[in-house]
Write a protein that holds these residues in place. Sequence first.
Motif, PDB file in Angstrom:
ATOM      1  N   GLU A  28      30.335  40.218  38.752  1.00 57.55           N
ATOM      2  CA  GLU A  28      30.523  39.672  40.075  1.00 57.55           C
ATOM      3  C   GLU A  28      31.307  40.712  40.923  1.00 57.55           C
ATOM      4  O   GLU A  28      32.389  41.024  40.559  1.00 57.55           O
ATOM      5  CB  GLU A  28      31.143  38.237  39.678  1.00 57.55           C
ATOM      6  CG  GLU A  28      31.117  37.448  41.132  1.00 57.55           C
ATOM      7  CD  GLU A  28      31.692  36.199  40.998  1.00 57.55           C
ATOM      8  OE1 GLU A  28      32.399  35.536  39.745  1.00 57.55           O
ATOM      9  OE2 GLU A  28      31.710  35.143  41.819  1.00 57.55           O
ATOM     10  N   ASP A  29      30.862  40.845  42.179  1.00 57.31           N
ATOM     11  CA  ASP A  29      31.301  41.656  43.196  1.00 57.31           C
ATOM     12  C   ASP A  29      31.711  42.787  42.720  1.00 57.31           C
ATOM     13  O   ASP A  29      32.832  43.690  43.190  1.00 57.31           O
ATOM     14  CB  ASP A  29      32.576  40.892  43.775  1.00 57.31           C
ATOM     15  CG  ASP A  29      32.170  39.613  44.510  1.00 57.31           C
ATOM     16  OD1 ASP A  29      30.824  39.412  44.766  1.00 57.31           O
ATOM     17  OD2 ASP A  29      32.744  38.711  44.511  1.00 57.31           O
ATOM     18  N   GLY A  30      31.204  43.523  41.683  1.00 55.41           N
ATOM     19  CA  GLY A  30      31.344  44.812  41.241  1.00 55.41           C
ATOM     20  C   GLY A  30      32.658  45.125  40.490  1.00 55.41           C
ATOM     21  O   GLY A  30      32.879  46.321  40.180  1.00 55.41           O
ATOM     22  N   HIS A  31      33.366  44.162  40.150  1.00 55.34           N
ATOM     23  CA  HIS A  31      34.569  44.221  39.298  1.00 55.34           C
ATOM     24  C   HIS A  31      34.800  43.423  38.379  1.00 55.34           C
ATOM     25  O   HIS A  31      35.297  43.610  36.965  1.00 55.34           O
ATOM     26  CB  HIS A  31      35.736  44.804  40.292  1.00 55.34           C
ATOM     27  CG  HIS A  31      35.949  43.336  40.924  1.00 55.34           C
ATOM     28  ND1 HIS A  31      37.245  42.569  40.657  1.00 55.34           N
ATOM     29  CD2 HIS A  31      35.701  42.968  42.103  1.00 55.34           C
ATOM     30  CE1 HIS A  31      37.370  41.531  41.397  1.00 55.34           C
ATOM     31  NE2 HIS A  31      36.371  41.730  42.358  1.00 55.34           N
ATOM     32  N   LYS A  32      34.409  41.983  38.613  1.00 58.09           N
ATOM     33  CA  LYS A  32      34.958  40.894  37.924  1.00 58.09           C
ATOM     34  C   LYS A  32      33.616  40.844  36.482  1.00 58.09           C
ATOM     35  O   LYS A  32      32.447  40.526  36.932  1.00 58.09           O
ATOM     36  CB  LYS A  32      34.967  39.778  38.644  1.00 58.09           C
ATOM     37  CG  LYS A  32      35.525  38.504  37.781  1.00 58.09           C
ATOM     38  CD  LYS A  32      35.899  37.337  38.787  1.00 58.09           C
ATOM     39  CE  LYS A  32      36.211  35.975  37.925  1.00 58.09           C
ATOM     40  NZ  LYS A  32      35.935  34.697  38.339  1.00 58.09           N
ATOM     41  N   VAL A  33      33.931  41.202  35.463  1.00 57.44           N
ATOM     42  CA  VAL A  33      33.278  41.040  34.139  1.00 57.44           C
ATOM     43  C   VAL A  33      32.920  39.813  33.757  1.00 57.44           C
ATOM     44  O   VAL A  33      33.962  39.115  33.017  1.00 57.44           O
ATOM     45  CB  VAL A  33      33.458  42.094  33.178  1.00 57.44           C
ATOM     46  CG1 VAL A  33      32.571  42.347  32.123  1.00 57.44           C
ATOM     47  CG2 VAL A  33      33.612  43.486  33.750  1.00 57.44           C
ATOM     48  N   LYS A  82      25.197  46.522  48.089  1.00 58.06           N
ATOM     49  CA  LYS A  82      26.061  45.465  48.962  1.00 58.06           C
ATOM     50  C   LYS A  82      25.551  46.118  50.530  1.00 58.06           C
ATOM     51  O   LYS A  82      25.386  45.118  51.351  1.00 58.06           O
ATOM     52  CB  LYS A  82      27.380  45.934  48.728  1.00 58.06           C
ATOM     53  CG  LYS A  82      28.436  45.058  49.382  1.00 58.06           C
ATOM     54  CD  LYS A  82      29.910  45.137  48.790  1.00 58.06           C
ATOM     55  CE  LYS A  82      30.563  46.333  49.250  1.00 58.06           C
ATOM     56  NZ  LYS A  82      31.520  46.247  50.482  1.00 58.06           N
ATOM     57  N   ASP A  83      25.499  47.216  50.736  1.00 59.63           N
ATOM     58  CA  ASP A  83      25.456  47.594  52.156  1.00 59.63           C
ATOM     59  C   ASP A  83      23.944  47.617  52.720  1.00 59.63           C
ATOM     60  O   ASP A  83      23.807  47.865  53.766  1.00 59.63           O
ATOM     61  CB  ASP A  83      26.130  48.909  52.366  1.00 59.63           C
ATOM     62  CG  ASP A  83      27.517  48.580  52.369  1.00 59.63           C
ATOM     63  OD1 ASP A  83      28.184  47.640  52.489  1.00 59.63           O
ATOM     64  OD2 ASP A  83      28.215  49.653  52.004  1.00 59.63           O
ATOM     65  N   SER A  84      23.029  47.991  51.607  1.00 64.55           N
ATOM     66  CA  SER A  84      21.680  48.088  51.780  1.00 64.55           C
ATOM     67  C   SER A  84      20.659  47.111  51.099  1.00 64.55           C
ATOM     68  O   SER A  84      19.961  47.586  50.535  1.00 64.55           O
ATOM     69  CB  SER A  84      21.077  49.443  51.810  1.00 64.55           C
ATOM     70  OG  SER A  84      22.076  50.245  52.026  1.00 64.55           O
ATOM     71  N   PRO A  85      20.819  45.651  51.164  1.00 62.02           N
ATOM     72  CA  PRO A  85      20.169  44.863  50.395  1.00 62.02           C
ATOM     73  C   PRO A  85      18.633  45.083  50.371  1.00 62.02           C
ATOM     74  O   PRO A  85      17.919  44.909  49.360  1.00 62.02           O
ATOM     75  CB  PRO A  85      20.635  43.510  50.162  1.00 62.02           C
ATOM     76  CG  PRO A  85      21.444  43.717  51.816  1.00 62.02           C
ATOM     77  CD  PRO A  85      21.627  44.979  51.757  1.00 62.02           C
TER      78      PRO A  85
END
Length: 347
Positions: free
Chosen positions: A19-24, A326-329
């Motif tokens: 989740e969100d690039g860090h929460k595994v 995130k920046d270019s879905p």
Amino acid sequence: MKILSIETSCDETACAIVEDGHKVLANTIASQIDIHAKTGGVVPEVAAREHVLQMIPVLDECLKEASCDWDDIDALAITKGPGLISSLIIGTETANVISYVKNKPLIPVQHITGHIYSNWLDLDEEIEFPVLILTVSGGHNELILMKDHHQFEVLGESRDDAAGEAFDKVARILGLGYPGGPIISKVAEDGNASAFDLPRAYLEKGSLDFSFSGLKTAVLTIVKKYAKTKGFEIADELDEKFKADLAASFQEAVVEVLTKKLYMAFQKHPDIKEVHLAGGVSANIRLREVISEKFANEVVFRHPKSIKYCTDNAAMIAASAHFLYKDSPEKYKASSNIIPTTSFEIF
Ligand code: KG4
Ligand code: ZN
């Protein structure tokens, strides 16, 4: 945002939800180490067949571990390469099919950028750019300047064997088994790192490239000479003390070269805010220790928070994908049919 990722570039069938690039939320791996230990290394066709058997059970287990169903997943990520082509095909085909059937955007990820993003996993604070990264894997060895998310400049790379490959080959020469890295570092604990005067290749003045093949050959020459004087035929008969001293001396030579080159790169780029270690060899305790001493009071030093994030895993692939998506879905579509590649090109 939750990303489900698949990684099958070599001999681990891996799947994760991050989740969100860090929460595994889940990081599931079916390791093939026991299978490849029998042959002393990875046989690509054997690895690919094993991926076929493991892929669906690993996916199922991953969703279960994260308590997610497909509706909870925002996007999919897949290792596109580099890696063993027959292994990559199993992962990419699986991801292509899920993307089509479940109508989820699919993000292709370059494997080494995955290793780089392993330092984001389980991290609560923000990482400050520019970051200098030493990537040390079985297949690759680079010094990379990361100016921002997914903005990389390769400053140096291995001209022959990667550091992990050298660990694996030396372990084989010493009859220690596969994979070599963890075994060498374990055996080295009882050895004297100054027992053998092994070569350190620094290449031309100022070069940030690496070369470990000469070191590997030096180890082989010492073993052959020792075996001859003792009348041994095979490495299995080598004396424990000899193996421990040679393993420790070898490890020290690799660690010294890696640390010096990393420091040279740091000195050439005074604006660097953080120094990161990534890839399978980042699990090496001696390497972490020496780098951490060298950079103490200079700059923030990080290595992956958990040993399971050092070697191949899918969580790192999801983290890398997060910062692409995130920046270019709009760039990433469902059913985009990702074709795997053995090429390093990414950046
Ligand atoms: O990054 P990785 O899992 O796979 C590639 O992308 O290549 O790296 C695997 C490499 C192997 O060569 C293995 O021997 C090495 O990482 N390795 C280590 C240690 N643990 C794994 N090398 C030195 N010390 C370790 N503790
Ligand atoms: Zn890897």
